[in-house]
Motif scaffolding. Structure first.
Motif, mmCIF file in Angstrom:
data_model
loop_
_atom_site.group_PDB
_atom_site.id
_atom_site.type_symbol
_atom_site.label_atom_id
_atom_site.label_comp_id
_atom_site.label_asym_id
_atom_site.label_seq_id
_atom_site.Cartn_x
_atom_site.Cartn_y
_atom_site.Cartn_z
ATOM 1 N N PRO A 165 0.805 -1.223 0.000
ATOM 2 C CA PRO A 165 0.000 0.000 0.000
ATOM 3 C C PRO A 165 0.835 1.269 0.000
ATOM 4 C CG PRO A 165 -0.085 -1.088 2.136
ATOM 5 C CD PRO A 165 0.576 -2.036 1.196
ATOM 6 N N LEU A 166 2.048 1.220 0.563
ATOM 7 C CA LEU A 166 2.876 2.413 0.621
ATOM 8 C C LEU A 166 3.122 2.977 -0.768
ATOM 9 C CD1 LEU A 166 4.658 4.344 2.270
ATOM 10 C CD2 LEU A 166 6.537 2.763 1.929
ATOM 11 N N TYR A 167 3.308 2.125 -1.743
ATOM 12 C CA TYR A 167 3.607 2.581 -3.097
ATOM 13 C C TYR A 167 2.382 2.539 -4.008
ATOM 14 C CZ TYR A 167 8.232 1.559 -1.264
ATOM 15 O OH TYR A 167 9.353 1.518 -0.476
ATOM 16 N N ASP A 168 1.412 1.690 -3.688
ATOM 17 C CA ASP A 168 0.288 1.490 -4.582
ATOM 18 C C ASP A 168 -0.830 2.500 -4.384
ATOM 19 O OD1 ASP A 168 1.730 -0.609 -5.442
ATOM 20 O OD2 ASP A 168 0.480 -2.180 -4.579
ATOM 21 N N ILE A 169 -1.063 2.945 -3.157
ATOM 22 C CA ILE A 169 -2.168 3.855 -2.899
ATOM 23 C C ILE A 169 -1.720 5.293 -3.170
ATOM 24 C CG2 ILE A 169 -3.658 4.783 -1.092
ATOM 25 C CD1 ILE A 169 -3.743 2.052 0.150
ATOM 26 N N PRO A 170 -2.460 6.037 -3.970
ATOM 27 C CA PRO A 170 -2.059 7.411 -4.313
ATOM 28 C C PRO A 170 -1.805 8.268 -3.073
ATOM 29 C CG PRO A 170 -3.909 6.710 -5.682
ATOM 30 C CD PRO A 170 -3.706 5.638 -4.656
ATOM 31 N N TYR A 171 -0.680 8.943 -3.090
ATOM 32 C CA TYR A 171 -0.250 9.909 -2.088
ATOM 33 C C TYR A 171 0.130 9.295 -0.740
ATOM 34 C CZ TYR A 171 -1.985 13.331 -5.400
ATOM 35 O OH TYR A 171 -2.189 14.069 -6.525
ATOM 36 N N MET A 172 0.043 7.975 -0.589
ATOM 37 C CA MET A 172 0.447 7.387 0.687
ATOM 38 C C MET A 172 1.968 7.478 0.859
ATOM 39 S SD MET A 172 -0.336 3.678 2.405
ATOM 40 C CE MET A 172 -2.000 4.134 2.863
ATOM 41 N N PHE A 173 2.706 7.214 -0.219
ATOM 42 C CA PHE A 173 4.165 7.302 -0.147
ATOM 43 C C PHE A 173 4.586 8.744 0.132
ATOM 44 C CE2 PHE A 173 8.277 8.001 -2.329
ATOM 45 C CZ PHE A 173 9.052 7.154 -1.574
ATOM 46 N N ILE A 198 -8.156 21.985 -0.254
ATOM 47 C CA ILE A 198 -9.268 21.830 -1.200
ATOM 48 C C ILE A 198 -9.320 23.006 -2.153
ATOM 49 C CG2 ILE A 198 -11.774 21.726 -1.365
ATOM 50 C CD1 ILE A 198 -11.782 20.235 1.312
ATOM 51 N N LYS A 199 -9.154 24.209 -1.606
ATOM 52 C CA LYS A 199 -9.219 25.408 -2.442
ATOM 53 C C LYS A 199 -8.102 25.430 -3.487
ATOM 54 C CE LYS A 199 -9.218 30.456 -2.149
ATOM 55 N NZ LYS A 199 -9.192 31.633 -1.234
ATOM 56 N N ASN A 200 -6.910 25.004 -3.085
ATOM 57 C CA ASN A 200 -5.760 25.028 -3.995
ATOM 58 C C ASN A 200 -5.606 23.754 -4.805
ATOM 59 O OD1 ASN A 200 -5.060 27.589 -2.998
ATOM 60 N ND2 ASN A 200 -3.901 26.703 -1.306
ATOM 61 N N GLY A 201 -6.481 22.768 -4.566
ATOM 62 C CA GLY A 201 -6.404 21.526 -5.326
ATOM 63 C C GLY A 201 -5.125 20.756 -5.078
ATOM 64 N N LYS A 202 -4.750 20.615 -3.800
ATOM 65 C CA LYS A 202 -3.495 19.945 -3.466
ATOM 66 C C LYS A 202 -3.727 18.458 -3.177
ATOM 67 C CE LYS A 202 -0.556 23.449 -3.370
ATOM 68 N NZ LYS A 202 0.069 23.850 -2.105
ATOM 69 N N GLY A 203 -2.779 17.633 -3.586
ATOM 70 C CA GLY A 203 -2.749 16.223 -3.205
ATOM 71 C C GLY A 203 -4.028 15.479 -3.493
ATOM 72 N N GLU A 237 -3.980 13.968 -12.631
ATOM 73 C CA GLU A 237 -3.754 12.523 -12.557
ATOM 74 C C GLU A 237 -2.899 12.197 -11.335
ATOM 75 O OE1 GLU A 237 -1.965 9.007 -15.449
ATOM 76 O OE2 GLU A 237 -2.468 10.966 -16.268
ATOM 77 N N VAL A 238 -3.293 11.164 -10.618
ATOM 78 C CA VAL A 238 -2.595 10.818 -9.380
ATOM 79 C C VAL A 238 -1.208 10.270 -9.699
ATOM 80 C CG1 VAL A 238 -4.729 10.356 -8.152
ATOM 81 C CG2 VAL A 238 -3.589 8.510 -9.353
ATOM 82 N N PRO A 239 -0.231 10.503 -8.801
ATOM 83 C CA PRO A 239 1.122 9.994 -9.045
ATOM 84 C C PRO A 239 1.170 8.476 -8.922
ATOM 85 C CG PRO A 239 0.970 10.950 -6.858
ATOM 86 C CD PRO A 239 -0.334 11.258 -7.536
#
Length: 886
Positions: free
Chosen positions: A385-393, A463-468, A474-476
């Motif tokens: 999950p550390l690498y597979d789930i978006p933004y967890m890493f 949320i306002k700045n559309g971060k993460g 597109e998710v990393p």
């Protein structure tokens, strides 16, 4: 139609609630156990212009009607004069359920007549129809009207008053952009209507926007509209509305428009007498709401404190409130601990001052997660999950880089909130980057982070700045190749890692004292790494024959390695690979060789394979010291019988095996670099050949992109090329390099760097500059005192050939004695004799002869009062002056 032609008696004193127009007002009595009764009074004998009205909703034929000329000015005249003041009135007659009469400012009819004031200012006309000459009040109104006509006031001014008609805007085309454009600056406004305690209708000045504003951070009881159109108030809804009306209705205020989620404008109303939001909470008319608390700009802690006060007093909506029972003693709620591992974006392992390990979970935040995570985990045993789930890493890395190895103050309740210091809350930073979300609690749930409002505000910014997690991009994706145990893949990576020299890595897991899992960021792969040159005690493990018992001190070795390198950024030198696809090499962290550190701490033995490495002498010296002290794994070590070593007794006292070296560099910390004279000719030959090849085929300037840990060639100030290693890259113009054959450092531009030709790499000729430091002496910490010592050493031995003997090992490099090449005098001993340094007393038996000689020289310098001994006996304040420990 006059129902009562005679003037009635004066009515009881009332308070003006609202001005409906220039000739109609609403008055209210005194509140007694709830909102007071209200009456509408229309001024008799006069008429003022009608105010603008919005078209009725749901009726297409209905249209907006604008102000009549001077209508708003008449309303404002009365509003500013009367709102909130005490008035008295007389009712002259009633017509169709409306009451008409005269209104006076003050306690009786001797006060200012409001109708007369309006007429005299030209803001109302007199109704002359049905005029009776015997009515003195009507006659006076007519006289005042004639005077205002003559003076051309108000309605009687030239131009007709078209300039007095407002351009009211009932809708805003893009409310979110409108709110953002104001930059949360206070704007002037008039409160035109109060729907309930926390929702008002406001006229924004000077542009006449009529908007509905909901108070940020709170919610009052409301009026529920039933199917038949009737409104049913929730408990204390009417009281809350009256509380707001009596303080704000038709008052001049300032409003900070703070946000506009889902077309609802959130704001804070500021009045000279106070903030209505805080007052509503304090009096128990409202409760805090998390979803809008995030945008409140006046300090969310004030709102929480006001609500807490109402709860404690159990007033109004909190009359049945029961405080939660605390489950922890207050004095035990805070502790300081060292972060050892960041498990996830909401959990970490810390080490308490007592040495105990504790897993803490960060309160009120939720890490990135994947829908159907458990389902995927069952299907894929290699689920990461550390690498597979978006933004967890990214979330884990953010906390790891900020916290790992740092001491944090942790506040523990039902959850834990670590922060580095009082001003910087990393959880807020994590949430503001969109790397975690804030947990929403039930309204009556008080078990939340003490910085919950900061987290909500941080999430609102994200949320306002559309971060993460809130980004629409597109998710990393992290394509990480796990080659642990994959022999074929490991063989493909091996040549690349060997050529790279020192490579950057992050220690992801520690299996044992000498077995680790590393993440290689540049290569985006996971590898199993075994420490070279040592034999570490093995932990318990499953084997085909059953569970193998752990060897003594295996757990201590693993704990030592964990505390030193787990989740730290390290450098590794890969030398080889075993049959199972595990890489073997050396691991360095902040100048410390982990293999050497384990041996120095008596948690590992030197393996015979270390003989061919550059670290062999250091390892052997470290092992010898531990063996002599019989520490840990050497506790049961038995020395050879005395008769077998009688002929070695002299050597046992101290090994004096001086070798010729050439000192090339001396650092400010009194470490120095030296070349082995025996290999000097090889270096000269390699340099000549390399420079000839470079001259024949010069490297393309700027084509090389340096990376930390790379071996390369660098052009020195003399215009010649030398072998070097990249230590740090600040920018293309600032690259920190270390000249591996000479020991000096320099900051150069990347245009002066080039890839090292394979024929001249460290595999052809190892690094020639070896780092050493002086044995038996303490280096002053005071800069001036240390500079004097360094200057003396530079003058005596830099760029000269000397004789060097390794005496014992150190944390970063061997400690040696060094002699002048011609006189054979001990350089370090000379520093002691001159009173420039103090003696570092060693306890090893075989070094006592040398230590005694150094101490005798120190006494001589002390007697002669040289340098640091100029006061005779070396006192504590002298120690402070020269930077020595007391």
């Amino acid at each position: 139609i006059y129902l009562n032609s005679t003037k009635s008696q004066q009515q009881p004193l009332k308070t003006l609630k609202e001005v409906l127009s220039g000739c109609a007002i609403i008055v209210r009595g005194q509140p007694r156990g709830g909102p007071p009764p209200e009456r509408q009074i229309n001024l008799s004998n006069i008429r003022a212009g009608a105010l603008a009205r919005r078209a009725a909703q749901g009726q297409p034929e209905s249209k907006d009607t604008p102000d009549e000329p001077w209508a708003f000015q008449a309303r404002e005249f009365l509003r500013k004069k009367l709102i909130g003041k005490e008035v008295c009135f007389t009712v002259e007659y009633k017509n169709m359920h409306r009451e008409y009469g005269m209104v006076y400012l003050g306690k009786d009819t001797t006060g200012e007549n409001i109708a007369e004031s309006l007429v005299s200012e030209g803001l109302a006309t007199v109704r002359r129809e049905g005029f009776r000459g015997n009515n003195p009040e009507q006659a006076r109104l007519c006289d005042l009207e004639d005077q205002s006509k003559a003076s051309k006031k108000g309605l009687w001014s030239e131009g007709g008053g078209a300039q007095t008609i407002r351009n009211i805007k009932y809708t805003i085309e893009n409310p979110r952009n409108f709110v953002d454009s104001l930059h949360q600056k206070p704007i002037n406004a008039i409160i035109e209507h109060v729907r309930d305690g926390s929702v008002v209708r406001a006229l924004l000045l000077p542009d006449y926007y009529l908007v509905t504003v909901m108070l940020s951070g709170v919610k009052c009881p409301t009026f529920k509209r039933e199917a038949d159109g009737t409104e049913t108030p929730e408990p204390f809804a009417a009281e809350a509305r009256f509380f707001t009306e009596s303080r704000l209705l038709q008052r001049d205020v300032q409003i900070i428009l703070e946000s506009c989620p889902n077309q609802i404008i959130l704001g804070t109303i500021l009045h000279p007498n106070g903030n209505i939001t805080e007052l509503l909470l304090k009096e128990g008319f409202a409760r805090c709401v998390d979803w809008s608390m995030a945008v409140y700009t006046q300090g969310a802690e004030k709102l929480r404190a006001a609500e807490r006060s109402a709860k404690e007093r159990k007033v109004r909506i909190w009359k049945d409130y029961v405080a939660p029972t605390a489950n922890l003693d207050q004095k035990d709620r805070q502790f300081v601990a060292k972060v050892m591992q960041v498990v996830n974006a909401d959990a970490m392992v810390v080490k308490l001052n007592s040495g105990e390990y504790k897993t803490i979970h960060l309160s009120s935040i939720r890490p990135p997660r994947n829908e159907g995570e458990e389902k995927n985990k069952d299907k894929d045993k290699r689920f990461r999950p550390l690498y597979d789930i978006p933004y967890m890493f990214e979330a884990r890395e953010f906390l790891r880089k900020k916290l790992i190895g740092k001491k944090v103050r942790t506040t523990e309740s039902h959850t834990n909130t670590p922060c580095v210091n009082q001003n910087e809350y990393l959880l807020s930073a994590l949430v503001s980057k969109g790397l975690a979300t804030v947990i929403r609690y039930r309204q009556d749930d008080d078990q939340r982070s003490s910085h919950y409002d900061e987290l909500l505000a941080a999430e609102a910014r994200a949320i306002k700045n559309g971060k993460g997690l809130h980004s629409k991009k597109e998710v990393p994706i992290h394509r990480v190749a796990d080659i642990s145990g994959e022999t074929q893949k490991a063989k493909q990576f091996l040549p690349f890692l060997q050529r790279a020299g020192r490579s950057e890595a992050v220690v992801e897991y520690v299996f044992s004292g000498s077995r680790l899992k590393l993440y290689m960021p540049k290569e985006t792969c996971l590898i199993t790494f075994l420490l070279a040159g040592i034999e570490c005690p093995r932990s318990s493990r499953n084997t085909p024959g059953g569970m193998q018992v752990a060897e003594p001190f295996s757990d201590e070795a693993m704990l030592f390695t964990k505390e030193l390198v787990l989740q730290r950024e390290v450098e590794v030198e890969v030398e080889s690979m075993d049959k199972a696809g595990n890489f073997i090499g050396w691991l360095h962290i902040e100048g410390v060789n982990l293999s050497v550190a384990l041996v120095e701490n008596a948690l590992s033995k030197v393996h015979f394979t270390a003989e061919r490495s550059a670290y062999y002498k250091t390892l052997v010296a470290a092992e010898e010291g531990c063996r002599q002290r019989k520490e840990k794994i050497w506790a049961n070590y038995e020395e050879k019988p005395v008769e077998e070593v009688v002929h070695l007794s002299e050597e046992k006292e101290r090994v004096a095996n001086y070798k010729p070296v050439y000192v090339t560099e001396i650092t400010d910390t009194l470490h120095f670099y030296a070349q082995d004279v025996e290999t000097g000719s090889q270096l000269e030959s390699l340099m000549e050949t390399m420079r000839a090849e470079i001259a024949a085929q010069p490297p393309v300037e700027g084509s090389y992109s340096p990376r930390r840990g790379d071996y390369c060639i660098a052009k020195f100030a003399d215009g010649e090329w030398y072998r070097a290693r990249v230590e740090k890259v600040e920018s293309p113009a600032k690259v920190h390099v270390f000249y591996i054959d000479y020991g000096n450092r320099e900051v150069v531009s990347s245009t002066r760097l080039a890839p090292i030709p394979p024929a001249f790499s460290t595999r052809t000729l190892p690094v020639q500059a070896t780092e050493y430091t002086f044995a038996f002496i303490q280096v002053p910490q005071d800069e001036d005192a240390r500079a004097d010592v360094v200057d003396c050493v530079v003058r005596d031995i830099q760029n000269t050939q000397c004789l060097l003997n390794v005496e014992y090992s150190g944390a970063t490099c061997p400690h040696v004695t060094i002699q002048f090449g011609d006189t054979k005098e001990d350089v370090g001993l000379g520093l002691v004799k001159e009173g420039l340094v103090m003696v570092d007393v060693r306890k090893e038996k075989h070094l006592q002869k040398m230590v005694t000689e150094y101490l005798n020289s120190q006494e001589s310098a002390k007697s002669a009062r040289l340098n640091i001994w100029r006061y005779g006996d070396f006192r504590a304040d002298d120690a402070d002056e020269f930077g020595y420990s007391r």
